[in-house]
Write a protein that holds these residues in place. Structure first.
Motif, PDB file in Angstrom:
ATOM      1  N   VAL A 189       0.846  -1.195   0.000  1.00 15.99           N
ATOM      2  CA  VAL A 189       0.000   0.000   0.000  1.00 15.99           C
ATOM      3  C   VAL A 189       0.884   1.248   0.000  1.00 15.99           C
ATOM      4  CG1 VAL A 189      -1.830   1.249   1.201  1.00 15.99           C
ATOM      5  CG2 VAL A 189      -1.778  -1.255   1.267  1.00 15.99           C
ATOM      6  N   ALA A 190       0.535   2.205  -0.856  1.00 15.31           N
ATOM      7  CA  ALA A 190       1.273   3.462  -0.940  1.00 15.31           C
ATOM      8  C   ALA A 190       0.301   4.633  -0.886  1.00 15.31           C
ATOM      9  CB  ALA A 190       2.089   3.523  -2.232  1.00 15.31           C
ATOM     10  N   LEU A 191       0.758   5.738  -0.338  1.00 13.27           N
ATOM     11  CA  LEU A 191      -0.008   6.978  -0.293  1.00 13.27           C
ATOM     12  C   LEU A 191       0.532   7.940  -1.332  1.00 13.27           C
ATOM     13  CD1 LEU A 191      -0.076   7.444   3.585  1.00 13.27           C
ATOM     14  CD2 LEU A 191      -1.869   6.438   2.141  1.00 13.27           C
ATOM     15  N   LEU A 192      -0.366   8.717  -1.918  1.00 12.41           N
ATOM     16  CA  LEU A 192       0.013   9.630  -2.997  1.00 12.41           C
ATOM     17  C   LEU A 192      -0.760  10.936  -2.820  1.00 12.41           C
ATOM     18  CD1 LEU A 192       0.312   8.704  -6.763  1.00 12.41           C
ATOM     19  CD2 LEU A 192      -1.101  10.639  -6.082  1.00 12.41           C
ATOM     20  N   GLY A 193      -0.119  12.059  -3.112  1.00 14.07           N
ATOM     21  CA  GLY A 193      -0.800  13.351  -3.061  1.00 14.07           C
ATOM     22  C   GLY A 193      -1.145  13.779  -1.651  1.00 14.07           C
ATOM     23  N   ASP A 194      -2.318  14.395  -1.488  1.00 16.88           N
ATOM     24  CA  ASP A 194      -2.703  14.940  -0.190  1.00 16.88           C
ATOM     25  C   ASP A 194      -2.805  13.885   0.898  1.00 16.88           C
ATOM     26  OD1 ASP A 194      -2.783  17.502  -1.123  1.00 16.88           O
ATOM     27  OD2 ASP A 194      -4.963  17.712  -1.092  1.00 16.88           O
ATOM     28  N   SER A 195      -3.043  12.646   0.548  1.00 17.41           N
ATOM     29  CA  SER A 195      -3.094  11.612   1.575  1.00 17.41           C
ATOM     30  C   SER A 195      -1.738  11.458   2.258  1.00 17.41           C
ATOM     31  CB  SER A 195      -3.534  10.269   0.978  1.00 17.41           C
ATOM     32  OG  SER A 195      -2.587   9.786   0.051  1.00 17.41           O
ATOM     33  N   ALA A 196      -0.663  11.781   1.532  1.00 15.95           N
ATOM     34  CA  ALA A 196       0.695  11.657   2.069  1.00 15.95           C
ATOM     35  C   ALA A 196       1.242  12.971   2.586  1.00 15.95           C
ATOM     36  CB  ALA A 196       1.633  11.109   0.989  1.00 15.95           C
ATOM     37  N   HIS A 197       0.985  14.047   1.864  1.00 13.05           N
ATOM     38  CA  HIS A 197       1.628  15.325   2.204  1.00 13.05           C
ATOM     39  C   HIS A 197       0.687  16.499   1.949  1.00 13.05           C
ATOM     40  CE1 HIS A 197       2.124  15.303  -2.136  1.00 13.05           C
ATOM     41  NE2 HIS A 197       2.947  14.265  -2.058  1.00 13.05           N
ATOM     42  N   ALA A 198      -0.526  16.422   2.488  1.00 16.30           N
ATOM     43  CA  ALA A 198      -1.444  17.563   2.384  1.00 16.30           C
ATOM     44  C   ALA A 198      -0.728  18.809   2.882  1.00 16.30           C
ATOM     45  CB  ALA A 198      -2.700  17.300   3.204  1.00 16.30           C
ATOM     46  N   MET A 199      -0.875  19.896   2.135  1.00 15.12           N
ATOM     47  CA  MET A 199      -0.144  21.113   2.482  1.00 15.12           C
ATOM     48  C   MET A 199      -1.021  22.330   2.288  1.00 15.12           C
ATOM     49  SD  MET A 199       2.430  21.268  -0.808  1.00 15.12           S
ATOM     50  CE  MET A 199       2.835  19.510  -0.629  1.00 15.12           C
ATOM     51  N   ALA A 200      -0.653  23.426   2.933  1.00 16.56           N
ATOM     52  CA  ALA A 200      -1.313  24.701   2.680  1.00 16.56           C
ATOM     53  C   ALA A 200      -1.097  25.093   1.228  1.00 16.56           C
ATOM     54  CB  ALA A 200      -0.757  25.760   3.630  1.00 16.56           C
ATOM     55  N   THR A 201      -1.927  25.989   0.744  1.00 21.27           N
ATOM     56  CA  THR A 201      -1.940  26.306  -0.689  1.00 21.27           C
ATOM     57  C   THR A 201      -0.957  27.411  -1.076  1.00 21.27           C
ATOM     58  OG1 THR A 201      -3.701  27.942  -0.387  1.00 21.27           O
ATOM     59  CG2 THR A 201      -4.372  25.673  -0.787  1.00 21.27           C
ATOM     60  N   HIS A 202      -0.088  27.819  -0.178  1.00 22.97           N
ATOM     61  CA  HIS A 202       0.652  29.062  -0.352  1.00 22.97           C
ATOM     62  C   HIS A 202       1.723  29.031  -1.436  1.00 22.97           C
ATOM     63  CE1 HIS A 202      -1.619  30.099   3.098  1.00 22.97           C
ATOM     64  NE2 HIS A 202      -0.912  29.368   3.942  1.00 22.97           N
TER      65      HIS A 202
END
Length: 410
Positions: free
Chosen positions: A269-282
């Motif tokens: 199982v791998a995480l991708l995108g916001d599931s792994a590194h959700a970040m502020a939009t700045h």
């Protein structure tokens, strides 16, 4: 530029370019304009970023359409939309997925690209915490912190404004044609044209002091009154006031992030995108980082060396190259947001002079912010892919393994 390189590699740049306000050109172009706005009198533009290709602004729906229109032929690939994962269970050689509609599926690999509220991440870290409980309760407690993303302490008021309406009431308003960042203490406003210039995307940010140390009180997303939004910017300059007054029905979003996730993978199982590194939009980097994850992971899974027997090793190579970069972007974006709002400033910037609109201090601030943005074009993502490929080849015994193809749920 990093994301655009991948779009070019996939042959999607022409279709996406047609959706942009201006077709992208491979040369330095003007990007966001910085403007100090948290005073009653008219503000002033104090910097314009110059970036490769400029700011390629797209409506999310337009981009998704280009991606779905270019999926492989269905005889070689199956897509099932409107499916929501609830949980999964790993076996020795497969993953069983459970969906909210009561259906299930079995796959060799699960790639959880299911956003900031990821059920994949929640299942993964509950499982890791449960396993750690047997030998290290402190570690188990730390792992449980990653089940859910945490609030950044910032709210964002979001709205779309018809450009025609904006210009009808405010002829010549620069937000109609120019990507803007309006700076102010504890608040800032970002706007940029999308949908070939027919619409202006507006995001108005409000940061609660030490809010990132608190739990979110209330819903993450809710519709609010126009008055609630405009009240936040009382005392700001006319250009911001006229822009906000064009909003009809704003919504308020609590911005959350995932800081320092210790692993993007567990077994198959791998995480991708916001599931792994959700970040502020700045930094405008969230979607781009998800695309970079997919670029590296997709190429790893497509290698002939990767089989059902060793796929977990390939996922570890993905984690090794993408996690440091993804986690780093979370922190970089967080710090950039503080700079837009005159907080956590570097020592060489005089905060008092900055808030009094000193041109010298504002230019120092602009240079520091631009350094934060430069990571998005200082190197291309194929550097990470080449590193992952080398690591994979070094780790695998190329003379052994199975030749059965991998069936992956993405």
């Amino acid at each position: 530029m990093r994301t655009w390189f991948i779009m070019q590699s996939l042959g999607l740049d022409t279709s996406l370019g047609e959706m942009a306000v201006q077709p992208p050109v491979n040369e330095p172009k003007p990007g966001f304009v910085f403007r100090k706005s948290d005073q009653a009198e008219s503000g002033h533009n104090f910097h314009q970023m110059i970036t490769p290709y400029g700011s390629i602004t797209l409506h999310r729906a337009d981009m998704l359409k280009v991606l779905t229109d270019n999926l492989p032929p269905f005889q070689a690939f199956q897509a099932h939309f409107s499916k929501r994962l609830v949980s999964y269970e790993q076996g020795s050689d497969s993953v069983m997925l459970q969906f909210s509609d009561g259906t299930s599926a079995e796959a060799d690999v699960l790639v959880g690209a299911d956003g900031v509220k990821s059920a994949t991440r929640a299942t993964m870290y509950r499982g890791l915490a449960k396993s750690a409980e047997e030998y290290d309760r402190n570690k188990a407690g730390n792992l449980r912190k990653f089940v859910q993303a945490s609030w950044t302490g910032t709210y964002a008021y979001r709205a779309l404004i018809e450009t025609e309406s904006l210009l009808r009431d405010n002829p010549g308003h620069q937000a109609a044609t120019t990507p803007m960042i309006y700076f102010g203490e504890n608040k800032h406003v970002v706007s940029y044209p999308i949908s070939r210039g027919r619409v202006v995307n507006l995001v108005a940010f409000v940061t609660i002091p030490v809010g990132d140390e608190r739990d979110l009180d209330g819903p993450a997303v809710t519709d609010v009154s126009k008055q609630e939004m405009t009240e936040q910017y009382k005392g700001w300059e006319p250009e911001v006031q006229t822009l906000l007054n064009c909003v009809d029905k704003p919504s308020r979003w609590a911005i959350s992030h995932m800081r320092g996730l210790p692993s993007y993978v567990d077994g198959r199982v791998a995480l991708l995108g916001d599931s792994a590194h959700a970040m502020a939009t700045h930094l405008g980097a969230g979607a781009g980082q998800a695309i970079e994850d997919g670029f590296v992971l997709g190429q790893l899974l497509s290698q002939r060396l990767v089989t059902r027997a060793n796929v977990s090793l390939a996922l570890r190579m993905y984690d090794a190259v993408r996690r440091p970069f993804g986690n780093g972007m979370v922190e970089r974006s967080r710090k950039t947001g503080f700079l837009y709002e005159f907080n956590e400033l570097p020592e060489f910037i005089d905060k008092h002079k900055l808030r009094d609109s000193s041109k010298v201090e504002l230019e120092k601030l602009a240079k520091d912010i631009c350094k934060k943005w430069e990571v998005q074009w200082s190197a291309l993502p194929d550097v990470e892919w080449k590193l992952a490929e080398k690591m994979l080849r070094d780790a695998l015994d190329v003379s052994s393994g199975h030749d059965k193809p991998i069936m992956a749920n993405l």
